[in-house]
Write an enzyme that holds these catalytic residues in place. Sequence first.
Site, PDB file in Angstrom:
ATOM      1  N   SER A 232       0.860  -1.190   0.000  1.00  0.00           N
ATOM      2  CA  SER A 232       0.000   0.000   0.000  1.00  0.00           C
ATOM      3  C   SER A 232       0.895   1.239   0.000  1.00  0.00           C
ATOM      4  CB  SER A 232      -0.856  -0.001   1.272  1.00  0.00           C
ATOM      5  OG  SER A 232      -1.526   1.225   1.432  1.00  0.00           O
TER       6      SER A 232
ATOM      7  N   TYR B   1      -1.510  -0.573  10.713  1.00  0.00           N
ATOM      8  CA  TYR B   1      -1.737  -0.975   9.306  1.00  0.00           C
ATOM      9  C   TYR B   1      -0.465  -0.717   8.497  1.00  0.00           C
ATOM     10  CZ  TYR B   1      -3.795  -1.047   4.585  1.00  0.00           C
ATOM     11  OH  TYR B   1      -4.077  -1.318   3.269  1.00  0.00           O
TER      12      TYR B   1
HETATM   13  P1  NDP Z   1     -11.640  -5.600   0.195  1.00  0.00           P
HETATM   14  O1  NDP Z   1     -12.079  -5.448   1.596  1.00  0.00           O
HETATM   15  O2  NDP Z   1     -12.619  -5.371  -0.895  1.00  0.00           O
HETATM   16  O3  NDP Z   1     -10.981  -7.018  -0.032  1.00  0.00           O
HETATM   17  C1  NDP Z   1     -10.216  -7.666   0.954  1.00  0.00           C
HETATM   18  C2  NDP Z   1     -10.123  -9.135   0.590  1.00  0.00           C
HETATM   19  O4  NDP Z   1      -9.313  -9.788   1.573  1.00  0.00           O
HETATM   20  C3  NDP Z   1     -11.483  -9.824   0.587  1.00  0.00           C
HETATM   21  O5  NDP Z   1     -11.585 -10.614  -0.581  1.00  0.00           O
HETATM   22  C4  NDP Z   1     -11.448 -10.696   1.827  1.00  0.00           C
HETATM   23  O6  NDP Z   1     -12.150 -11.930   1.579  1.00  0.00           O
HETATM   24  C5  NDP Z   1      -9.957 -10.982   1.947  1.00  0.00           C
HETATM   25  N1  NDP Z   1      -9.599 -11.395   3.296  1.00  0.00           N
HETATM   26  C6  NDP Z   1      -9.681 -10.695   4.457  1.00  0.00           C
HETATM   27  N2  NDP Z   1      -9.321 -11.468   5.488  1.00  0.00           N
HETATM   28  C7  NDP Z   1      -8.993 -12.690   4.973  1.00  0.00           C
HETATM   29  C8  NDP Z   1      -8.549 -13.906   5.532  1.00  0.00           C
HETATM   30  N3  NDP Z   1      -8.350 -14.055   6.848  1.00  0.00           N
HETATM   31  N4  NDP Z   1      -8.330 -14.952   4.704  1.00  0.00           N
HETATM   32  C9  NDP Z   1      -8.527 -14.826   3.375  1.00  0.00           C
HETATM   33  N5  NDP Z   1      -8.941 -13.704   2.794  1.00  0.00           N
HETATM   34  C10 NDP Z   1      -9.180 -12.640   3.597  1.00  0.00           C
HETATM   35  O7  NDP Z   1     -10.400  -4.591   0.038  1.00  0.00           O
HETATM   36  P2  NDP Z   1      -9.395  -4.283  -1.160  1.00  0.00           P
HETATM   37  O8  NDP Z   1      -9.742  -5.041  -2.354  1.00  0.00           O
HETATM   38  O9  NDP Z   1      -9.299  -2.813  -1.239  1.00  0.00           O
HETATM   39  O10 NDP Z   1      -8.022  -4.808  -0.533  1.00  0.00           O
HETATM   40  C11 NDP Z   1      -7.180  -5.747  -1.155  1.00  0.00           C
HETATM   41  C12 NDP Z   1      -5.742  -5.478  -0.730  1.00  0.00           C
HETATM   42  O11 NDP Z   1      -5.348  -4.182  -1.198  1.00  0.00           O
HETATM   43  C13 NDP Z   1      -5.506  -5.453   0.781  1.00  0.00           C
HETATM   44  O12 NDP Z   1      -4.290  -6.101   1.072  1.00  0.00           O
HETATM   45  C14 NDP Z   1      -5.395  -3.963   1.090  1.00  0.00           C
HETATM   46  O13 NDP Z   1      -4.641  -3.707   2.246  1.00  0.00           O
HETATM   47  C15 NDP Z   1      -4.728  -3.458  -0.159  1.00  0.00           C
HETATM   48  N6  NDP Z   1      -4.876  -2.036  -0.419  1.00  0.00           N
HETATM   49  C16 NDP Z   1      -6.118  -1.484  -0.628  1.00  0.00           C
HETATM   50  C17 NDP Z   1      -6.260  -0.131  -0.811  1.00  0.00           C
HETATM   51  C18 NDP Z   1      -7.591   0.530  -0.961  1.00  0.00           C
HETATM   52  O14 NDP Z   1      -7.657   1.775  -0.912  1.00  0.00           O
HETATM   53  N7  NDP Z   1      -8.685  -0.201  -1.177  1.00  0.00           N
HETATM   54  C19 NDP Z   1      -5.079   0.759  -0.852  1.00  0.00           C
HETATM   55  C20 NDP Z   1      -3.832   0.072  -0.652  1.00  0.00           C
HETATM   56  C21 NDP Z   1      -3.746  -1.271  -0.459  1.00  0.00           C
HETATM   57  P3  NDP Z   1     -13.068 -12.709   2.648  1.00  0.00           P
HETATM   58  O15 NDP Z   1     -13.625 -11.693   3.604  1.00  0.00           O
HETATM   59  O16 NDP Z   1     -14.109 -13.349   1.772  1.00  0.00           O
HETATM   60  O17 NDP Z   1     -12.155 -13.715   3.270  1.00  0.00           O
END
Ligand code: NDP
Length: 247
Positions: free
Chosen positions: A143, A156
């Site tokens: 990030s 974070y």
């Molecule tokens: P979302 O919340 O839309 O997606 C997060 C994903 O992580 C979901 O598919 C969720 O699936 C999965 N997840 C969470 N916990 C677990 C777990 N214990 N096991 C398996 N899967 C898990 O957020 P984003 O798409 O935005 O985030 C994706 C990545 O991008 C993250 O690493 C985030 O930190 C990073 N990021 C996002 C930014 C933003 O502004 N959106 C900016 C910078 C980085 P489920 O709950 O079904 O398990």
Amino acid sequence: MENVNGKVVVVTGASSGIGEAIAYRAAEQKADVVLAARRTGRLDKLKARIESETGQRALVVETDVTDRSQVEALVEKTKSEFGKIDVLVNNAGVMLLSFMAKDKVDEWEKMVDVNVKGVLFGVHAALPSMLEQDSGHIINVSSVAGHEVFASSSVYSATKYAVRALSMGLEKELSKTGVRVTNISPGAVESELAEHITDDDILERFKERAGEMKKLQADDIANAVLYAVSQPPAVNVNEVVVRPLQK
Ligand code: NDP
């Protein structure tokens, strides 16, 4: 440019946001994809959409990335279904922003478990197969919070700095193997990520600022991932930072 065609791409956190977009766009470019997350209902819907719209194969594997054995099983199932693993996208993550004085220690632990241990378990599970194949690509989603620290992002950011450190070390360690490493650092992206925040002060700030900031779309990050994956085998794209342009 190398084609993504025929590659086997595993995406953690594929049930929403950035992970969903990466999986779909990889399938559009003729990769077979493995969809990993906990919410299998959403993964099943994505699988159906990918198969009907792109004609590619998609495998759903229920995976909690904080559980080492489940991540090992994810890679095993990928290999038994598709015979190999070309790309692992360590994308699953949680962003539970809060001020440290609020002492949300359970949330700190959760972020370390998902964002750091989840990535480590992914590397642990996939790297031996990639080294054996003499080829592979590990993509870690960090990030801009892994480059800068904000008042409410201490923990974070610590997890995302850790992800970058892992990417940087791995990239050097693996530079004489056929395994490539890419660290992707998105700025603000439209997704469900902020919906899990429980700190009232932070939620209030988010509400106040809603509409002020122009966010990226998940597809913008998927494009960056696909750019790295589609380079010739000897081209190792190590670091990509993508921020929204505030125009
Ligand atoms: P979302 O919340 O839309 O997606 C997060 C994903 O992580 C979901 O598919 C969720 O699936 C999965 N997840 C969470 N916990 C677990 C777990 N214990 N096991 C398996 N899967 C898990 O957020 P984003 O798409 O935005 O985030 C994706 C990545 O991008 C993250 O690493 C985030 O930190 C990073 N990021 C996002 C930014 C933003 O502004 N959106 C900016 C910078 C980085 P489920 O709950 O079904 O398990």
